[in-house]
Scaffold this active site. Structure first.
Site, PDB file in Angstrom:
ATOM      1  N   GLY A  26     -89.187  -9.137  19.622  1.00 46.79           N
ATOM      2  CA  GLY A  26     -88.053 -10.049  19.508  1.00 46.79           C
ATOM      3  C   GLY A  26     -88.094 -11.235  20.457  1.00 46.79           C
ATOM      4  O   GLY A  26     -87.501 -12.276  20.197  1.00 46.79           O
ATOM      5  N   GLU A  74     -86.592 -10.327  28.221  1.00 48.97           N
ATOM      6  CA  GLU A  74     -86.121  -9.554  27.060  1.00 48.97           C
ATOM      7  C   GLU A  74     -85.252 -10.441  26.177  1.00 48.97           C
ATOM      8  O   GLU A  74     -84.619 -11.373  26.667  1.00 48.97           O
ATOM      9  CB  GLU A  74     -85.347  -8.335  27.601  1.00 48.97           C
ATOM     10  CG  GLU A  74     -84.610  -7.485  26.609  1.00 48.97           C
ATOM     11  CD  GLU A  74     -85.477  -6.699  25.664  1.00 48.97           C
ATOM     12  OE1 GLU A  74     -86.249  -7.336  24.929  1.00 48.97           O
ATOM     13  OE2 GLU A  74     -85.356  -5.454  25.614  1.00 48.97           O
ATOM     14  N   ASP A  75     -85.217 -10.157  24.886  1.00 46.54           N
ATOM     15  CA  ASP A  75     -84.383 -10.952  23.977  1.00 46.54           C
ATOM     16  C   ASP A  75     -82.905 -10.625  24.157  1.00 46.54           C
ATOM     17  O   ASP A  75     -82.094 -11.497  24.411  1.00 46.54           O
ATOM     18  CB  ASP A  75     -84.827 -10.775  22.511  1.00 46.54           C
ATOM     19  CG  ASP A  75     -84.969  -9.311  22.088  1.00 46.54           C
ATOM     20  OD1 ASP A  75     -84.640  -8.403  22.874  1.00 46.54           O
ATOM     21  OD2 ASP A  75     -85.422  -9.081  20.947  1.00 46.54           O
ATOM     22  N   ASP A  91     -78.517  -4.473  24.925  1.00 47.05           N
ATOM     23  CA  ASP A  91     -77.377  -3.888  24.205  1.00 47.05           C
ATOM     24  C   ASP A  91     -76.898  -2.663  24.985  1.00 47.05           C
ATOM     25  O   ASP A  91     -76.090  -2.783  25.899  1.00 47.05           O
ATOM     26  CB  ASP A  91     -77.829  -3.564  22.774  1.00 47.05           C
ATOM     27  CG  ASP A  91     -76.721  -3.032  21.888  1.00 47.05           C
ATOM     28  OD1 ASP A  91     -75.540  -3.185  22.235  1.00 47.05           O
ATOM     29  OD2 ASP A  91     -77.030  -2.468  20.817  1.00 47.05           O
ATOM     30  N   LYS A 151     -75.413  -8.488  25.680  1.00 46.25           N
ATOM     31  CA  LYS A 151     -74.367  -8.034  24.759  1.00 46.25           C
ATOM     32  C   LYS A 151     -73.680  -6.837  25.386  1.00 46.25           C
ATOM     33  O   LYS A 151     -74.243  -5.759  25.483  1.00 46.25           O
ATOM     34  CB  LYS A 151     -74.998  -7.671  23.406  1.00 46.25           C
ATOM     35  CG  LYS A 151     -74.001  -7.505  22.302  1.00 46.25           C
ATOM     36  CD  LYS A 151     -74.657  -7.474  20.936  1.00 46.25           C
ATOM     37  CE  LYS A 151     -75.296  -6.150  20.639  1.00 46.25           C
ATOM     38  NZ  LYS A 151     -75.786  -6.065  19.245  1.00 46.25           N
ATOM     39  N   PHE A 201     -73.841  -7.910  15.634  1.00 46.01           N
ATOM     40  CA  PHE A 201     -75.286  -7.754  15.500  1.00 46.01           C
ATOM     41  C   PHE A 201     -75.897  -9.121  15.225  1.00 46.01           C
ATOM     42  O   PHE A 201     -75.571  -9.790  14.256  1.00 46.01           O
ATOM     43  CB  PHE A 201     -75.651  -6.770  14.388  1.00 46.01           C
ATOM     44  CG  PHE A 201     -77.065  -6.298  14.549  1.00 46.01           C
ATOM     45  CD1 PHE A 201     -77.386  -5.268  15.413  1.00 46.01           C
ATOM     46  CD2 PHE A 201     -78.099  -6.945  13.879  1.00 46.01           C
ATOM     47  CE1 PHE A 201     -78.699  -4.870  15.606  1.00 46.01           C
ATOM     48  CE2 PHE A 201     -79.421  -6.554  14.066  1.00 46.01           C
ATOM     49  CZ  PHE A 201     -79.716  -5.508  14.933  1.00 46.01           C
ATOM     50  N   ASP A 224     -84.189  -9.538  14.990  1.00 46.58           N
ATOM     51  CA  ASP A 224     -84.306  -9.076  13.604  1.00 46.58           C
ATOM     52  C   ASP A 224     -83.263  -8.040  13.238  1.00 46.58           C
ATOM     53  O   ASP A 224     -82.660  -7.399  14.091  1.00 46.58           O
ATOM     54  CB  ASP A 224     -85.681  -8.434  13.389  1.00 46.58           C
ATOM     55  CG  ASP A 224     -85.760  -7.040  14.014  1.00 46.58           C
ATOM     56  OD1 ASP A 224     -85.493  -6.919  15.227  1.00 46.58           O
ATOM     57  OD2 ASP A 224     -86.063  -6.073  13.294  1.00 46.58           O
ATOM     58  N   ARG A 254     -86.221 -13.007  11.708  1.00 47.36           N
ATOM     59  CA  ARG A 254     -86.776 -13.418  13.000  1.00 47.36           C
ATOM     60  C   ARG A 254     -87.093 -14.915  13.041  1.00 47.36           C
ATOM     61  O   ARG A 254     -87.041 -15.547  14.087  1.00 47.36           O
ATOM     62  CB  ARG A 254     -88.073 -12.656  13.304  1.00 47.36           C
ATOM     63  CG  ARG A 254     -87.882 -11.188  13.674  1.00 47.36           C
ATOM     64  CD  ARG A 254     -89.160 -10.663  14.313  1.00 47.36           C
ATOM     65  NE  ARG A 254     -89.264  -9.217  14.328  1.00 47.36           N
ATOM     66  CZ  ARG A 254     -88.739  -8.424  15.270  1.00 47.36           C
ATOM     67  NH1 ARG A 254     -88.055  -8.941  16.257  1.00 47.36           N
ATOM     68  NH2 ARG A 254     -88.913  -7.124  15.211  1.00 47.36           N
TER      69      ARG A 254
HETATM   70  P1  IMP Z   1     -80.822  -1.415  23.942  1.00 48.58           P
HETATM   71  O1  IMP Z   1     -81.834  -0.391  24.362  1.00 48.58           O
HETATM   72  O2  IMP Z   1     -79.671  -0.787  23.203  1.00 48.58           O
HETATM   73  O3  IMP Z   1     -80.339  -2.293  25.071  1.00 48.58           O
HETATM   74  O4  IMP Z   1     -81.462  -2.333  22.829  1.00 48.58           O
HETATM   75  C1  IMP Z   1     -82.642  -2.925  23.032  1.00 48.58           C
HETATM   76  C2  IMP Z   1     -83.239  -3.518  21.793  1.00 48.58           C
HETATM   77  O5  IMP Z   1     -82.475  -3.317  20.600  1.00 48.58           O
HETATM   78  C3  IMP Z   1     -83.314  -5.012  21.959  1.00 48.58           C
HETATM   79  O6  IMP Z   1     -84.443  -5.390  22.695  1.00 48.58           O
HETATM   80  C4  IMP Z   1     -83.400  -5.449  20.523  1.00 48.58           C
HETATM   81  O7  IMP Z   1     -84.724  -5.366  20.073  1.00 48.58           O
HETATM   82  C5  IMP Z   1     -82.533  -4.461  19.789  1.00 48.58           C
HETATM   83  N1  IMP Z   1     -81.186  -5.013  19.585  1.00 48.58           N
HETATM   84  C6  IMP Z   1     -80.034  -4.689  20.206  1.00 48.58           C
HETATM   85  N2  IMP Z   1     -78.999  -5.417  19.759  1.00 48.58           N
HETATM   86  C7  IMP Z   1     -79.516  -6.248  18.826  1.00 48.58           C
HETATM   87  C8  IMP Z   1     -78.941  -7.290  17.999  1.00 48.58           C
HETATM   88  O8  IMP Z   1     -77.747  -7.613  18.031  1.00 48.58           O
HETATM   89  N3  IMP Z   1     -79.812  -7.917  17.177  1.00 48.58           N
HETATM   90  C9  IMP Z   1     -81.137  -7.625  17.097  1.00 48.58           C
HETATM   91  N4  IMP Z   1     -81.717  -6.682  17.860  1.00 48.58           N
HETATM   92  C10 IMP Z   1     -80.906  -5.998  18.714  1.00 48.58           C
HETATM   93 MG    MG Z   2     -86.301  -6.164  21.733  1.00 47.68          MG
END
Ligand code: IMP
Ligand code: MG
Length: 170
Positions: A40, A95-96, A99, A127, A148, A155, A161
């Site tokens: 991402g 990182e993109d 979450d 986020k 989202f 993606d 993307r």
């Molecule tokens: P986490 O482990 O929940 O913090 O999520 C990490 C990964 O989930 C990110 O690096 C993204 O690849 C994906 N992700 C989380 N939220 C989103 C979103 O809103 N859109 C797209 N990808 C997301």
């Molecule tokens: Mg990611």
């Protein structure tokens, strides 16, 4: 799927420019390794790295959390690890979107085990709504409460993307 524009490409680039300036100033006199978390991050990473005004190295990690769709399971698998030796180096993880924080937390832990001199985090989007694991984001592009997001590398099941702007799926 219906979507609504959230951040326009020009606004992203303006913020990326500011981040690159701040990071370059903070790391002046050093040569950090910027570590992008694939996939991402690709566009954000390229835009950020090209705007850095100090020497830096780049490397990548590919970490997949199991399952597709809109939630992260928390179980992270490292498909590709860093290749440049990181011991004693200043690392900036890029990182993109953060979450739950579970993915980034595991990546930071694994890098700290390799005895880096320092490890900081840069994320395009923080986020906040579903954070489960506290992570310190040293450089943050945009804070978003919920939703989202897709586009500019982000993606939904590998779609969207390539969109230059960032959208929220409806
Ligand atoms: P986490 O482990 O929940 O913090 O999520 C990490 C990964 O989930 C990110 O690096 C993204 O690849 C994906 N992700 C989380 N939220 C989103 C979103 O809103 N859109 C797209 N990808 C997301
Ligand atoms: Mg990611």
């Amino acid at each position: 799927m219906a979507r609504e524009i959230l951040i326009a490409h020009q606004d992203i680039l303006q913020r990326v420019e500011e981040l690159a300036r701040e990071i370059s100033a903070d790391y002046a006199g050093r040569e950090p390794i910027l570590i992008g978390i694939l996939n991402g991050v690709v566009f954000f990473f390229a835009d950020l790295v090209m705007r850095m005004t100090i020497p830096c190295k780049i490397d990548f990690i590919r970490a997949a959390s199991y399952g597709s769709g809109k939630t992260s399971s928390g179980a992270v698998k490292f498909i590709k690890d860093v290749e440049i030796p990181v011991e004693g180096q200043d690392l900036l993880i890029v990182e993109d979107i953060v979450d739950t924080g579970l993915t980034l937390d595991q990546i930071v832990r694994s890098l700290r085990e390799k005895d880096a001199a320092s490890t900081r985090i840069c994320a395009l989007i923080d986020k906040k709504e579903r954070r489960e694991q506290a992570v310190t984001i040293d450089y943050c592009g945009f804070e978003v409460e919920q939703g989202f997001l897709v586009g500019y590398g982000l993606d939904y099941d590998e779609q969207y993307r390539n969109l230059p702007d960032i959208y929220v799926l409806k």
